[in-house]
Every structure is written in C-alpha cells, then in structure tokens.
Write a protein that holds these residues in place. Structure first.
Motif, short mmCIF file in Angstrom:
data_model
loop_
_atom_site.label_atom_id
_atom_site.label_comp_id
_atom_site.label_asym_id
_atom_site.label_seq_id
_atom_site.Cartn_x
_atom_site.Cartn_y
_atom_site.Cartn_z
N GLU A 69 0.83 -1.21 0.00
CA GLU A 69 0.00 0.00 0.00
C GLU A 69 0.87 1.26 0.00
OE1 GLU A 69 -3.31 0.17 -0.41
OE2 GLU A 69 -3.13 -1.99 -0.73
N LYS A 72 2.16 1.79 -3.51
CA LYS A 72 1.07 2.29 -4.36
C LYS A 72 0.84 3.78 -4.11
CE LYS A 72 -1.51 -2.06 -4.72
NZ LYS A 72 -2.76 -2.77 -4.30
N LYS A 76 1.16 6.69 -6.88
CA LYS A 76 0.00 7.56 -7.11
C LYS A 76 0.40 9.02 -7.00
CE LYS A 76 -4.74 8.49 -5.60
NZ LYS A 76 -5.82 8.11 -4.64
#
Length: 252
Positions: A69, A72, A76
């Motif tokens: 996470e 990610k 992003k």
C-alpha cells in the motif's frame, strides 16, 4: 559535480531519522523529489515540518500488505519511481543459541524481505522507462561476524540479493547496488547511546577498531548513496561498497 538527479522520483525506507533521513536530505539537495516510508508518526511529522516538499508515508515495511500500500501511494503521488533506497532495518535478540527463531524471522522480514519485495515492485515500474537505480543499505557485518546474528544474517542475504538482482535487471537499464556502513554516529543511533553511557569504552573501541580513528557520519553514507544512484556510477552494477573508515576486516 552535477549528478543530474534533479526531478528524479526517489523513495527511501526508514527515512524519518538517522541514515535514512540523511539520504533523503541529500537527494533533496540534488533537486530530486523524495518520498519516505517510516513506522513512527512522530518522526514523520517532524520530517514534514523540517523538510519542505517531502512526501511522508506511514507504514511498517516488515508487513507485506502495508509495504504494498505504501508503494502504491508513492506511485499515485509521483507517477513513477526512478530510485529506491532500501534503508529500513534493525536488530533484536542476542547470541544465536539465546535468540528464538521468531526473532530471526522478524529480522528477515524487516531487513531483507522488505528490500526484496519493494525492489521487485520498483523494478517492475522502472522497466517501463528502461532506467532506474536500487540501493540497498546493508552493513559490514553482512560480510563478517560482529553484532547480532539475526541482523547479520539478514544483511548477508541483502548483499546476496544485491548481486543476483543486479545481474537480472541491468539489461532493463536498472542498476542495483548496495552500501555497507561501518559504525556511524548520529543522535538517534545506538552508538550515540553507548557513547553517552560509557565514553571511555567507546572511545577505546574507536581507537582499536576503526583505522580512520573516528566514527563515520550520516552525510558520508548519504553522499555515497546519491553517487551510486547517479549516472556517474553507470558502470557500477551489483556492488556493495564498504563505507567504514577501514573498519571492516574483509579484504574483498
């Protein structure tokens, strides 16, 4: 020397203090865009207050889900990744026969599996633009005895990973290298605590064990990291460089 790192997207694990923070600061000085992952919210909050533009991610990289996470979130925010610095690490336990297997597992998760997994994730992104650099922060004790076995075992695995992965991904324009620091003195580190507790003993250790006659600094490790990440180090592939003032007893 212009290292041509301006605008590069850099992720540093364990980046809220000590060597990790020093590396993050060094990349910022080179004009890179930097994100850091760390467990402690207090350290991350201080980092955000003191370093303008830093992107802070709270996560425990010893946890597979959390590191996925966190990665990610970095992608992003930045869109891609150019440089990964696997710096998160730590040690626990004592002598091999006195340390439970669970402590060895924990050391491998924190020091080794976090680096392996994040390197895989980063390399997959780097392949898209055929360039990138991964730097693994291990230790001189990944090559020789000293310190806690659980930590040494994990850092030895990290040095092995550095070479094996480097040989695989260099054809994709990705360089993987490592840094093996010796004894580094900084305010949040174990050597500072030991020095305060017993200065006579620690000063004797420095005199007897470090040929350069002093502790290393965070900045000296960070300077090596930004060089290895740059195209100035384009022909260095799969190497783990000792940054130790001659402390290591290894001759290779």
């Amino acid at each position: 020397m212009d290292l041509h790192l301006k605008g590069k997207k850099v992720l540093v694990t364990g980046g809220s203090k000590g060597i990790g923070r020093g590396i993050a600061e060094a990349f910022i000085r080179e004009g890179a865009e930097v994100g850091v992952i760390a467990r402690g919210t207090e350290g991350l909050n201080n980092l955000k207050e003191e370093l303008t533009g830093i992107y802070a991610i709270q996560a425990d990289v010893s946890n597979e889900t959390e590191r996925e996470e966190a990665f990610k979130a970095f992608i992003k925010n930045f869109g891609t990744i150019d440089i990964l610095v696997n710096n998160a690490g730590g040690s626990s336990g004592g002598k091999t026969m006195e340390t439970p297997v669970s402590s060895f597992r924990e050391a491998m998760e924190l020091n080794y599996f976090s680096a392996l997994h994040l390197s895989q994730l980063a390399a997959a992104e780097m392949k898209k633009h055929k360039s990138g650099a991964v730097i693994n922060i291990s230790s001189i004790f990944g090559r020789e005895s000293g310190g806690k076995p659980s930590y040494n075992n994990a850092k030895a695995a990290m040095i092995s990973l550095t070479k094996s992965m480097a040989d695989e991904v260099i054809q994709d324009g990705i360089r993987v290298n490592g840094i093996a620091p010796g004894s580094i003195l900084h305010p949040t580190g174990n050597w500072q605590k030991r020095l305060e507790e017993n200065p006579e003993k620690i000063n004797r250790f420095v005199e007897e064990q470090i040929p350069a006659g002093r502790f290393g600094t965070v900045e000296e490790v960070a300077d090596t990291a930004v060089f290895l990440a740059s195209e100035r180090a384009s022909w260095i592939v799969g190497a783990t460089l000792n940054v130790d003032g001659g402390q290591s007893r290894s001759n290779f």
